[in-house]
Structure formats: C-alpha cells, structure tokens
Design a protein around this motif. Structure first.
Motif, mmCIF file in Angstrom:
data_model
loop_
_atom_site.group_PDB
_atom_site.id
_atom_site.type_symbol
_atom_site.label_atom_id
_atom_site.label_comp_id
_atom_site.label_asym_id
_atom_site.label_seq_id
_atom_site.Cartn_x
_atom_site.Cartn_y
_atom_site.Cartn_z
ATOM 1 N N GLY A 35 54.414 40.889 18.292
ATOM 2 C CA GLY A 35 54.957 41.847 17.344
ATOM 3 C C GLY A 35 55.348 43.149 18.018
ATOM 4 O O GLY A 35 54.905 43.441 19.132
ATOM 5 N N TRP A 36 56.182 43.900 17.321
ATOM 6 C CA TRP A 36 56.512 45.279 17.712
ATOM 7 C C TRP A 36 56.116 46.193 16.561
ATOM 8 O O TRP A 36 56.391 45.891 15.388
ATOM 9 N N PHE A 37 55.489 47.282 16.915
ATOM 10 C CA PHE A 37 55.133 48.328 15.971
ATOM 11 C C PHE A 37 55.685 49.643 16.513
ATOM 12 O O PHE A 37 56.071 49.732 17.685
ATOM 13 N N ARG A 38 55.691 50.663 15.659
ATOM 14 C CA ARG A 38 56.112 51.985 16.115
ATOM 15 C C ARG A 38 55.298 53.053 15.412
ATOM 16 O O ARG A 38 54.778 52.832 14.321
ATOM 17 N N GLN A 39 55.199 54.198 16.068
ATOM 18 C CA GLN A 39 54.473 55.326 15.492
ATOM 19 C C GLN A 39 55.245 56.604 15.775
ATOM 20 O O GLN A 39 55.439 56.978 16.939
ATOM 21 N N ALA A 40 55.662 57.245 14.700
ATOM 22 C CA ALA A 40 56.355 58.522 14.800
ATOM 23 C C ALA A 40 55.328 59.651 14.749
ATOM 24 O O ALA A 40 54.220 59.458 14.223
ATOM 25 N N SER A 52 57.431 34.268 16.170
ATOM 26 C CA SER A 52 56.521 33.143 16.356
ATOM 27 C C SER A 52 56.448 32.713 17.814
ATOM 28 O O SER A 52 57.212 33.182 18.660
ATOM 29 N N ARG A 53 55.548 31.799 18.076
ATOM 30 C CA ARG A 53 55.317 31.364 19.451
ATOM 31 C C ARG A 53 56.572 30.808 20.099
ATOM 32 O O ARG A 53 56.860 31.073 21.259
ATOM 33 N N SER A 54 57.316 30.044 19.356
ATOM 34 C CA SER A 54 58.521 29.418 19.900
ATOM 35 C C SER A 54 59.739 30.331 19.839
ATOM 36 O O SER A 54 60.746 30.071 20.489
ATOM 37 N N GLY A 55 59.640 31.358 19.021
ATOM 38 C CA GLY A 55 60.785 32.227 18.782
ATOM 39 C C GLY A 55 61.641 31.774 17.619
ATOM 40 O O GLY A 55 62.615 32.432 17.274
ATOM 41 N N GLY A 56 61.257 30.684 16.990
ATOM 42 C CA GLY A 56 62.080 30.137 15.930
ATOM 43 C C GLY A 56 61.949 30.840 14.592
ATOM 44 O O GLY A 56 62.815 30.698 13.723
ATOM 45 N N THR A 57 60.882 31.612 14.434
ATOM 46 C CA THR A 57 60.656 32.329 13.168
ATOM 47 C C THR A 57 60.442 33.801 13.467
ATOM 48 O O THR A 57 59.721 34.146 14.411
ATOM 49 N N THR A 58 61.067 34.635 12.664
ATOM 50 C CA THR A 58 60.915 36.080 12.813
ATOM 51 C C THR A 58 60.659 36.706 11.452
ATOM 52 O O THR A 58 60.936 36.111 10.406
ATOM 53 N N ARG A 67 69.618 45.515 11.915
ATOM 54 C CA ARG A 67 69.917 46.420 13.037
ATOM 55 C C ARG A 67 69.146 46.028 14.293
ATOM 56 O O ARG A 67 69.643 46.202 15.410
ATOM 57 N N PHE A 68 67.939 45.557 14.139
ATOM 58 C CA PHE A 68 67.081 45.186 15.261
ATOM 59 C C PHE A 68 66.997 43.667 15.357
ATOM 60 O O PHE A 68 67.023 42.964 14.349
ATOM 61 N N THR A 69 66.867 43.180 16.592
ATOM 62 C CA THR A 69 66.695 41.752 16.831
ATOM 63 C C THR A 69 65.591 41.527 17.852
ATOM 64 O O THR A 69 65.641 42.094 18.947
ATOM 65 N N ILE A 70 64.625 40.730 17.467
ATOM 66 C CA ILE A 70 63.552 40.368 18.387
ATOM 67 C C ILE A 70 63.857 39.006 19.002
ATOM 68 O O ILE A 70 64.446 38.129 18.365
ATOM 69 N N GLN A 82 66.003 44.241 20.699
ATOM 70 C CA GLN A 82 67.328 44.832 20.759
ATOM 71 C C GLN A 82 67.516 45.709 19.534
ATOM 72 O O GLN A 82 67.402 45.225 18.399
ATOM 73 N N MET A 83 67.788 46.986 19.770
ATOM 74 C CA MET A 83 67.906 47.949 18.678
ATOM 75 C C MET A 83 69.326 48.495 18.667
ATOM 76 O O MET A 83 69.757 49.145 19.632
#
Length: 127
Positions: A35-40, A52-58, A67-70, A82-83
């Motif tokens: 996962g990605w998190f952020r803190q302002a 997911s582990r395989s990358g097949g589910t987001t 706008r963003f792609t994991i 990618q932002m």
C-alpha cells in the motif's frame, strides 16, 4: 529484517507528474499486498492506494482515483506509484507499506493492516 525504501519524491508544479518507487527486501515480496499512504503537515496519515500480491487487484482512495496508478514488479521487489495531474493538496510525505500477513486476500485502507513501513518521501506540489 524487512526494509522498504521509497524514492522519487520532489517538487513539482500543479498539473505535473511524479513516479514514486518503493524497493522492498527481507520477505518474499510477491507474497504480500502493498500500500501507499500519505501524511500532510498537521493531518493524520491517510490511505492512498493498495495492490494485491499479483498486481491484478487495486484499491484507490477517491481523492486520487483517475490520477494515480499503482503497479508492482515482483521480479524487482518494487512497487510504484505514478502520480499525474498533481494538485497542491497532494503535498505530503508518501509512505509505502507492506501487509502484515502473507497471502492476504483483502486489500485494506487501514494502516494497522500493514506491519512494515518505509521512511517516506516528500512530495510537494506548488500552485
């Protein structure tokens, strides 16, 4: 031990793009959701996206959807964010995180699900 090392942050103008990377070591990378998190400044840490582990589910937070792609490369033990179309409100320290449990089927927006965290990388979007 597990290490997560983020890179790719920086200063960008509104409307611009950045690509964050998170290199993982210490556990079998392909066994864990990421996962990605952020803190302002002055705000709580918030969920951005998980994969997911395989990358097949987001699973994206509404604020970044479209706008963003994991993505992830299990051969390189790396997850990417990618932002595009960045906004000033995207300014934050961005953290990657690894699920506590291997082979977890669910993707979670809850920070307590993740047992390992990187040190963070600063993203600043100027208006």
């Amino acid at each position: 031990q597990v290490q997560l090392v983020e890179s790719g942050g920086g200063l960008v103008q509104a409307g611009g793009s950045l690509r964050l990377s998170c290199a993982a070591s210490g556990r079998t990378f392909s066994s864990y959701a990421m996962g990605w998190f952020r803190q302002a400044p002055g705000k709580e840490r918030e969920f951005v996206v998980a994969i997911s582990r395989s990358g097949g589910t987001t699973y994206y937070a509404d604020s970044v959807k479209g706008r963003f792609t994991i993505s992830r490369d299990n051969a390189k033990n790396t997850v990417y964010l990618q932002m595009n179309s960045l906004k000033p409100e995207d300014t934050a320290v961005y953290y990657c995180a690894q699920d506590r449990f291997a082979y977890a089927e669910r993707l979670s927006p809850t920070s307590s699900t993740y047992g390992y965290w990187g040190q963070g990388t600063q993203v600043t979007v100027s208006s």
